[in-house]
Every structure is written in C-alpha cells, then in structure tokens.
Design a protein around this motif. Structure first.
Motif, PDB file in Angstrom:
ATOM      1  N   LEU A  97       0.683  -1.027  -0.006  1.00 20.31           N
ATOM      2  CA  LEU A  97       0.025   0.081  -0.067  1.00 20.31           C
ATOM      3  C   LEU A  97       1.005   1.144   0.021  1.00 20.31           C
ATOM      4  CD1 LEU A  97      -3.109   0.949   0.199  1.00 20.31           C
ATOM      5  CD2 LEU A  97      -2.636   0.953   2.559  1.00 20.31           C
ATOM      6  N   GLY A  98       0.670   2.170  -0.920  1.00 20.06           N
ATOM      7  CA  GLY A  98       1.464   3.059  -1.178  1.00 20.06           C
ATOM      8  C   GLY A  98       1.081   4.233  -0.173  1.00 20.06           C
ATOM      9  N   LEU A  99      -0.100   4.565  -0.031  1.00 21.19           N
ATOM     10  CA  LEU A  99      -0.590   5.699   0.656  1.00 21.19           C
ATOM     11  C   LEU A  99      -1.851   5.351   1.302  1.00 21.19           C
ATOM     12  CD1 LEU A  99      -0.586   8.885   1.052  1.00 21.19           C
ATOM     13  CD2 LEU A  99      -1.730   9.129  -1.274  1.00 21.19           C
ATOM     14  N   LEU A 100      -2.037   5.960   2.580  1.00 26.74           N
ATOM     15  CA  LEU A 100      -3.235   5.681   3.472  1.00 26.74           C
ATOM     16  C   LEU A 100      -3.323   7.055   4.063  1.00 26.74           C
ATOM     17  CD1 LEU A 100      -5.437   4.499   5.553  1.00 26.74           C
ATOM     18  CD2 LEU A 100      -3.715   4.254   7.101  1.00 26.74           C
ATOM     19  N   VAL A 101      -4.679   7.554   3.444  1.00 25.47           N
ATOM     20  CA  VAL A 101      -4.993   8.940   3.757  1.00 25.47           C
ATOM     21  C   VAL A 101      -6.381   8.864   4.835  1.00 25.47           C
ATOM     22  CG1 VAL A 101      -5.923  10.931   3.025  1.00 25.47           C
ATOM     23  CG2 VAL A 101      -4.391   9.852   1.577  1.00 25.47           C
ATOM     24  N   ASN A 102      -5.951   9.284   6.196  1.00 24.51           N
ATOM     25  CA  ASN A 102      -6.884   8.866   6.945  1.00 24.51           C
ATOM     26  C   ASN A 102      -7.920  10.315   7.248  1.00 24.51           C
ATOM     27  OD1 ASN A 102      -6.789   6.530   8.272  1.00 24.51           O
ATOM     28  ND2 ASN A 102      -4.592   7.380   9.211  1.00 24.51           N
ATOM     29  N   THR A 142       1.874  -3.328   7.621  1.00 23.50           N
ATOM     30  CA  THR A 142       2.624  -4.389   7.006  1.00 23.50           C
ATOM     31  C   THR A 142       2.607  -4.204   5.454  1.00 23.50           C
ATOM     32  OG1 THR A 142       2.310  -6.175   8.379  1.00 23.50           O
ATOM     33  CG2 THR A 142       2.592  -7.054   6.195  1.00 23.50           C
ATOM     34  N   PRO A 143       1.342  -3.756   4.783  1.00 20.17           N
ATOM     35  CA  PRO A 143       1.440  -3.582   3.374  1.00 20.17           C
ATOM     36  C   PRO A 143       2.038  -2.102   2.963  1.00 20.17           C
ATOM     37  CG  PRO A 143      -0.821  -3.553   4.516  1.00 20.17           C
ATOM     38  CD  PRO A 143       0.028  -4.090   5.247  1.00 20.17           C
ATOM     39  N   LEU A 144       2.053  -1.474   4.167  1.00 22.73           N
ATOM     40  CA  LEU A 144       2.845   0.086   3.784  1.00 22.73           C
ATOM     41  C   LEU A 144       4.062  -0.360   3.855  1.00 22.73           C
ATOM     42  CD1 LEU A 144       0.430   2.090   6.343  1.00 22.73           C
ATOM     43  CD2 LEU A 144       0.907   2.556   3.983  1.00 22.73           C
ATOM     44  N   ARG A 145       4.616  -1.231   4.817  1.00 23.86           N
ATOM     45  CA  ARG A 145       6.096  -1.289   4.787  1.00 23.86           C
ATOM     46  C   ARG A 145       6.582  -1.934   3.466  1.00 23.86           C
ATOM     47  NH1 ARG A 145       5.823  -5.230   8.676  1.00 23.86           N
ATOM     48  NH2 ARG A 145       6.145  -3.816  10.267  1.00 23.86           N
ATOM     49  N   ALA A 146       5.913  -2.896   3.048  1.00 24.53           N
ATOM     50  CA  ALA A 146       5.972  -3.783   1.871  1.00 24.53           C
ATOM     51  C   ALA A 146       6.291  -2.688   0.525  1.00 24.53           C
ATOM     52  CB  ALA A 146       5.039  -4.657   1.681  1.00 24.53           C
ATOM     53  N   ALA A 147       5.433  -1.458   0.690  1.00 26.52           N
ATOM     54  CA  ALA A 147       5.612  -0.568  -0.390  1.00 26.52           C
ATOM     55  C   ALA A 147       7.070   0.084  -0.679  1.00 26.52           C
ATOM     56  CB  ALA A 147       4.391   0.451  -0.424  1.00 26.52           C
ATOM     57  N   GLY A 148       7.894   0.014   0.458  1.00 17.06           N
ATOM     58  CA  GLY A 148       9.188   0.492   0.180  1.00 17.06           C
ATOM     59  C   GLY A 148       9.464   1.912   0.723  1.00 17.06           C
ATOM     60  N   SER A 149       8.189   2.700   0.303  1.00 16.38           N
ATOM     61  CA  SER A 149       8.459   4.044   0.327  1.00 16.38           C
ATOM     62  C   SER A 149       6.935   4.595   0.638  1.00 16.38           C
ATOM     63  CB  SER A 149       9.360   4.855  -0.674  1.00 16.38           C
ATOM     64  OG  SER A 149       9.443   6.245  -0.221  1.00 16.38           O
ATOM     65  N   CYS A 200      11.727   3.845  10.431  1.00 14.45           N
ATOM     66  CA  CYS A 200      12.561   2.338  10.321  1.00 14.45           C
ATOM     67  C   CYS A 200      11.999   1.477   9.395  1.00 14.45           C
ATOM     68  CB  CYS A 200      12.382   2.090  11.661  1.00 14.45           C
ATOM     69  SG  CYS A 200      13.246   2.935  12.823  1.00 14.45           S
ATOM     70  N   ASP A 201      10.612   1.794   8.916  1.00 12.82           N
ATOM     71  CA  ASP A 201      10.130   0.859   7.741  1.00 12.82           C
ATOM     72  C   ASP A 201       9.980   1.703   6.432  1.00 12.82           C
ATOM     73  OD1 ASP A 201       9.775  -1.273   9.809  1.00 12.82           O
ATOM     74  OD2 ASP A 201       7.430  -0.455  10.258  1.00 12.82           O
ATOM     75  N   GLY A 202      10.536   2.649   6.688  1.00  7.31           N
ATOM     76  CA  GLY A 202      10.433   3.603   5.365  1.00  7.31           C
ATOM     77  C   GLY A 202       9.086   4.102   4.926  1.00  7.31           C
TER      78      GLY A 202
END
Length: 293
Positions: A97-102, A142-149, A200-202
């Motif tokens: 997941l590249g972006l979460l907008v709350n 977890t999916p935010l971390r997986a996006a790398g940035s 730390c997770d980017g």
C-alpha cells in the motif's frame, strides 16, 4: 533536516513502488472524493472507502470512466471492529500500500450540546476522527512497509484542544466543537508519536490541516457558511503528499505551509498518556499481546 527526513532519504526518497495503491477513507464526498479524483488522475490505483454501498460504487464508476483504476471498500468507522476488518481486508487483497489517507471524520454537529456515541459506546468524534485512524493505521502497517516508501497522511485541523485524560469520553460539560478539536489534537499527537518508529519501515507520517471551513457536508451540517473550497483543500493535501515523497515525516502542515501543531501534541508525557489510554480503548480490536505503535 529532521531525523525523520534523514531516515526517509536514506531509505530512497520518492521511490514509491509503481502500482502500490492509495486508500482514502471517507472518499464518497467532499475532500475525500476530490482527492480520489486527483490521485486517480496522477495514475494511482484508488481504494475508495465509504459506508454507503451506492455512493462508493458511484465514485468508483466515476474514476473508472475517467480512465482511472479504483475499487470500493465498505466500512462504518464508528465501529472499531469494522475499522480493523477494513484494514485486514485491504492487507489481504493488496500486498503493498503506497498511501493511506485518514480523511473520514465527523464534524462538530449542528447541536453542540448533543453528545453522540459510536457503536462501541465511545464519544463519536473521538472514535471516528482518532481511534479509527489509529486502528486502521496499525492494521495496514505491513502492506505500507512492503511498499518500500509509503505514506500515512492524517487529515487534521488547525483547531486542536488537549484531551482530558480524566475524561477521555467527554462526559462532563460536553461541547461538540471542543469534542472535534480534542479528536484532532489526538490525531496530531498520534502522527508525531509514530513518525520516528515508522520511518524505520520507510513509512512517512504527516498531518495536514487542508483549509478552514471548506464547502463540505460536514461544514454545512454544522450551520457554518463555508470560508474555502474543497479544491483549495485538495491542493493542500496533494502538497503534503508531495512533501512526503521528498522525505518529509513527522510534520504538520497548515494548508500548503509547514507549521506547528498544538505545543502539547509534541510533549513526550502527553504522547505517553494518550498512547496508554488509546491502547486500552482499542484493545478489543487487536491481536493478543497488545498493540505495537
């Protein structure tokens, strides 16, 4: 340059993986819908959250007709269980997941004396504007971390009032506007609390006040004449996203300017107490062993 920004630079500034989608909560009207259009036009796959199936479908169809890619996600964020389930569903269906907008929120309301509660029995504004974003952000780490940035962007407000730790549920001398500003103070404090760890997770984490009294349903329902437009608010949010791509994290933006939130939102003791209180309130939605901010 802040420590958050240095770590973000080291992780590879602006290198969001192509195809990692953006989840926007409250995307069926107002600022959320406008932002969904703007992100789809930029080439994002947009996960459209709403609590009404037909309105969700209408936004998804609008984005697809314009050539974008979008999918609907239903959840009532006045239920922390549904907020957690939304996070689990998105995580199960999207490895990154590249972006979460709350963005989803509840305003002050037309009757400032009327104290409403969420489906879990919590003060409504605190639950929807603050607790639900906390639960959802945790669930999507977890999916935010997986996006790398990736980025988490919290839609805040220039109006911020410290939470009373002895009356978190605002049962005494209730006022709808103060309930709203308390929830936005908590959201800002949450932003600053997690920014260092998530770096730390980017993952960059920021908060933005898009504009004052935009022409949204939230504002008109409160009986307030709009001061600004959704278009202005959308520009401010896009600016904050662009700042995140450039490495900004742990920041608060007032429209398109880097600014300062309420001074107590940065205080370590305030953050510690709020974290402890929040963990107690959201514990029923979390896995055994407690939450990890």
């Amino acid at each position: 340059m802040s420590r958050h920004e240095r770590r973000a630079e080291q992780s590879g500034e602006g290198q969001q993986r192509p195809g990692a989608p953006a989840l926007i909560t409250g995307a069926t009207s107002g600022l959320g819908r406008s932002l969904a259009r703007a992100l789809a036009a930029r080439g994002w796959t947009v996960l459209v959250h709403g609590r009404d199936e037909s309105r969700c479908a209408a936004v998804v169809e609008e984005l697809r007709t314009a050539g974008g890619t979008a999918s609907p996600y239903l959840a009532d964020l006045s239920s922390l269980g549904e907020a957690a389930e939304l996070g689990r569903r998105v995580a199960a269906e999207h490895s990154s997941l590249g972006l979460l907008v709350n963005n989803a929120g509840v305003g002050a309301g037309r009757d400032a004396r009327r104290r409403a509660v969420s489906r879990d029995g919590y003060e409504l504004r605190f639950a929807v504007n603050y607790l639900a974003p906390v639960v959802l952000t945790h669930a999507l780490r977890t999916p935010l971390r997986a996006a790398g940035s990736a980025q988490v962007l919290n839609i805040g407000s220039i109006g911020q009032s410290p939470v009373d730790p002895d009356d978190v549920q605002f049962t005494r001398r209730y006022d709808g506007m103060e309930a709203y500003t308390r929830s936005k103070f908590a959201l800002a404090a949450f932003t600053f609390t997690i920014a260092e760890e998530y770096a730390c997770d980017g993952i960059r984490v920021n908060c933005v006040h898009p504009a004052s009294y935009m022409d949204t349903t939230m504002v008109t329902e409160a009986g307030v004449r709009p001061w600004s437009s959704v278009e202005e608010g959308t520009k401010a949010v896009l600016h904050a996203i662009d700042e995140g791509v450039r490495g900004s994290s742990g920041q608060y933006y007032n429209a398109s300017r880097r600014a300062k939130a309420h001074r107590l939102a940065y205080a370590a003791e305030t953050q510690r107490r709020l974290t402890s209180l929040t963990d107690q309130l959201i514990a029923p939605t979390q896995d055994a062993g407690g939450t990890v901010w």
